[in-house]
Design an enzyme around this catalytic site. Structure first.
Site, mmCIF file in Angstrom:
data_model
loop_
_atom_site.group_PDB
_atom_site.id
_atom_site.type_symbol
_atom_site.label_atom_id
_atom_site.label_comp_id
_atom_site.label_asym_id
_atom_site.label_seq_id
_atom_site.Cartn_x
_atom_site.Cartn_y
_atom_site.Cartn_z
ATOM 1 N N HIS A 230 0.700 -1.241 0.089
ATOM 2 C CA HIS A 230 0.000 0.085 -0.050
ATOM 3 C C HIS A 230 0.834 1.265 -0.124
ATOM 4 O O HIS A 230 1.188 1.841 -1.081
ATOM 5 C CB HIS A 230 -0.870 -0.108 1.106
ATOM 6 C CG HIS A 230 -2.271 1.080 1.262
ATOM 7 N ND1 HIS A 230 -2.345 1.900 0.265
ATOM 8 C CD2 HIS A 230 -2.862 1.438 2.096
ATOM 9 C CE1 HIS A 230 -3.150 2.495 0.505
ATOM 10 N NE2 HIS A 230 -3.593 2.437 1.625
ATOM 11 N N HIS B 207 -2.287 -1.029 -11.578
ATOM 12 C CA HIS B 207 -2.967 -0.667 -10.290
ATOM 13 C C HIS B 207 -4.273 -1.560 -10.040
ATOM 14 O O HIS B 207 -4.986 -2.126 -10.927
ATOM 15 C CB HIS B 207 -3.568 0.810 -10.578
ATOM 16 C CG HIS B 207 -4.116 1.478 -9.085
ATOM 17 N ND1 HIS B 207 -5.176 1.349 -8.761
ATOM 18 C CD2 HIS B 207 -3.337 2.429 -8.394
ATOM 19 C CE1 HIS B 207 -5.527 2.173 -7.657
ATOM 20 N NE2 HIS B 207 -4.313 2.801 -7.343
ATOM 21 N N ASP C 240 2.565 6.503 -8.036
ATOM 22 C CA ASP C 240 3.745 6.084 -7.543
ATOM 23 C C ASP C 240 5.007 6.158 -8.113
ATOM 24 O O ASP C 240 6.339 6.338 -7.676
ATOM 25 C CB ASP C 240 3.718 4.811 -6.819
ATOM 26 C CG ASP C 240 2.512 4.619 -5.879
ATOM 27 O OD1 ASP C 240 2.385 5.516 -4.762
ATOM 28 O OD2 ASP C 240 1.644 3.687 -5.848
#
Length: 490
Positions: free
Chosen positions: A296, A335, A391
């Site tokens: 996460h 994702h 990210d």
């Protein structure tokens, strides 16, 4: 639920149980069906069937990992993973990132509308006013080891806050403290929201400065939310210290786009914990612990470690091939929700360009660009819809701004506190009240067994069926070899 009729054929699901031949009609509302409706689909137990299957009590819905289970009605965040859409309360994330700021967007997420100038001024003033910590918190943070992980400190810090505000604890003030919805209840709720958002940056800065061996800094006046955060982390007594405005703005944009992302693991943890009507500080601490996990909140850190391992751009092709052979892990692509592109990634890429103008290009940028271009052109990744996510670029920005790798998850938590609180508040005020979350299980273990005395048991041997043997050293080993009067006989 009963026999299907023509009048109920539309907006419903017709299910035939082949075990009994019965047909059931299940209503469809908002393209969803109630899982509890399946409890009406019952069948007699088959000869020899395990009683633990509970066949006569109705069907259970099995969904490992919540792949397709809706647990709440929400008006906060909408995601279309196939189209790459993210909206806060209906507003596209792209518009908010360009024209809004983090605290204004926080107001939107929590209360449902963009604030007026007067509302925004009051909101920001209250948030920043509540950033100051109790003096005892300094001793609390100093009790951590010098090398403690900042996420461990932050998680503990949120939990610590609850001990300072007994008036915020439903266990002490009554379980309807936040669910009444009257003026007094809402005022109590809002006060905790001010405190948690305001102190999130302060707690994070304290965790940072413990690692640096520096004194703590009282939140300043006259700076923005992210400006105050940077000040608290970096100020060393310089006169009229003001953080760089480019970095301040970049951090604000990153905070805004990370503020919420619907029912991800940490948000679900906050709601699961909050459903017991625990105080919000404990619920936020639970969410922080959930985000700590590498699946996460640690994703952007994993991207940097991956790029470091790749090294130079010319090493990208061999890394790509290793990924295809499942010898290496590709971080920052794909994702759980987005099956095309992550809309936040474009915003972060633009922000990265602005940051690099000030800090200079990160040495890993060329490697990142080479990896990005190679993956986007490779049929292996195209077929699997592995596009760059938020990210992939955010880690490069944090690295360029000088944050240590293990501080990256903290920079995720601080803005995400807003989203957690928005969902927590929504659940507290939902129609019908709060029901404690209690998932079902499908029990596949042993049936009923009779107790057997120890000297009559057959040993069960197996790696997963017996405790591991632990090698002891140092003082433990010496103590185990020593003799003394009070030593227990084994």
């Amino acid at each position: 639920m009963g026999q299907a009729t023509l009048s109920s054929a539309q907006d419903s699901l017709t299910v035939r149980d082949n075990r009994t031949g019965k047909t059931y009609t299940i209503p469809i509302k908002d393209n969803a069906i109630a899982a509890t409706a399946f409890k009406e689909i019952k069948a007699p137990k088959k000869p020899g069937e395990r009683p633990e299957n509970e066949t006569e009590k109705g069907l259970r819905v099995q969904d490992k990992g919540f792949l397709n289970t809706a647990v709440i009605h929400s008006t906060i965040t909408y995601i279309d993973g196939e189209a790459g859409v993210l909206r806060y309360r209906g507003y596209p994330i792209e518009q908010l990132a360009e024209r809004s700021n983090h605290l204004e967007t926080a107001y939107l997420l929590i209360y449902g509308s963009l604030p007026t100038k007067d509302q925004s001024k009051y909101w920001e003033t209250e948030i920043l006013r509540h950033g100051t910590m109790h003096a005892d918190s300094e001793e609390f943070f100093r009790s951590f080891r010098y090398d403690a992980h900042p996420m461990s400190m932050l998680t503990s810090g949120f939990s610590m806050l609850g001990s300072f505000y007994p008036e915020a604890n439903p266990s002490l003030k009554g379980q309807r403290l936040y669910t009444d919805g009257d003026a007094a209840s809402l005022a109590t709720m809002d006060r905790q929201i001010y405190r948690l958002i305001g102190k999130a940056t302060t707690l994070a800065a304290m965790a940072y400065r413990v690692r640096q061996g520096r004194d703590f800094v009282t939140p300043p006046t006259g700076l923005s939310y992210t400006g105050s955060f940077l000040y608290q982390m970096d100020h060393l007594g310089e006169e009229n210290y003001v953080p760089n405005p480019i970095l301040e703005k970049a951090l604000d944009v990153l905070f805004l786009i990370h503020a919420d992302h619907e029912l991800n693991a940490s948000c679900t943890t906050v709601l699961q914990t909050g459903s017991s009507l625990v105080d919000p500080y404990s619920a936020i601490a639970a969410g922080c612990a959930s985000l700590y996990g590498p699946l996460h909140g640690g994703a952007n850190e994993a991207v940097i470690r991956m790029l470091i391992s790749i090294g130079k751009p010319e090493n990208v092709p061999s890394f790509i091939e290793a990924v295809k052979r499942r010898e290496k892990t590709l971080s920052g692509f794909g994702h759980r929700v987005y099956k095309t592109s992550d809309p936040r990634s474009f915003i972060v890429r633009k922000t990265a360009d602005e940051v690099f103008k000030v800090t200079g290009k990160d040495e890993l940028l060329e490697t990142a660009m080479a990896l990005h271009d190679a993956a986007m052109k490779d049929e292996y990744f195209i077929k699997r819809k592995l596009a760059p996510n938020v990210d992939f670029w955010s880690g490069l920005i944090y690295r360029a701004m000088g944050f240590p790798l293990d501080f990256f998850p903290v920079l995720f938590v601080v803005p995400r506190v807003v989203g957690w609180l928005a969902h927590w508040r929504q659940m507290m005020l939902q129609e019908g009240g709060v029901k404690i979350w209690r998932p079902r299980q499908v029990y596949v273990g042993a049936g009923k067994r009779d107790y057997v005395p120890a000297d009559e048991r057959t040993p069960v041997i197996g790696l997963k069926e017996t405790p591991s043997f632990v090698e002891h050293g140092g003082i433990t080993k010496r103590t185990m070899l020593a003799t003394f009067k009070s030593k227990a006989k084994l």
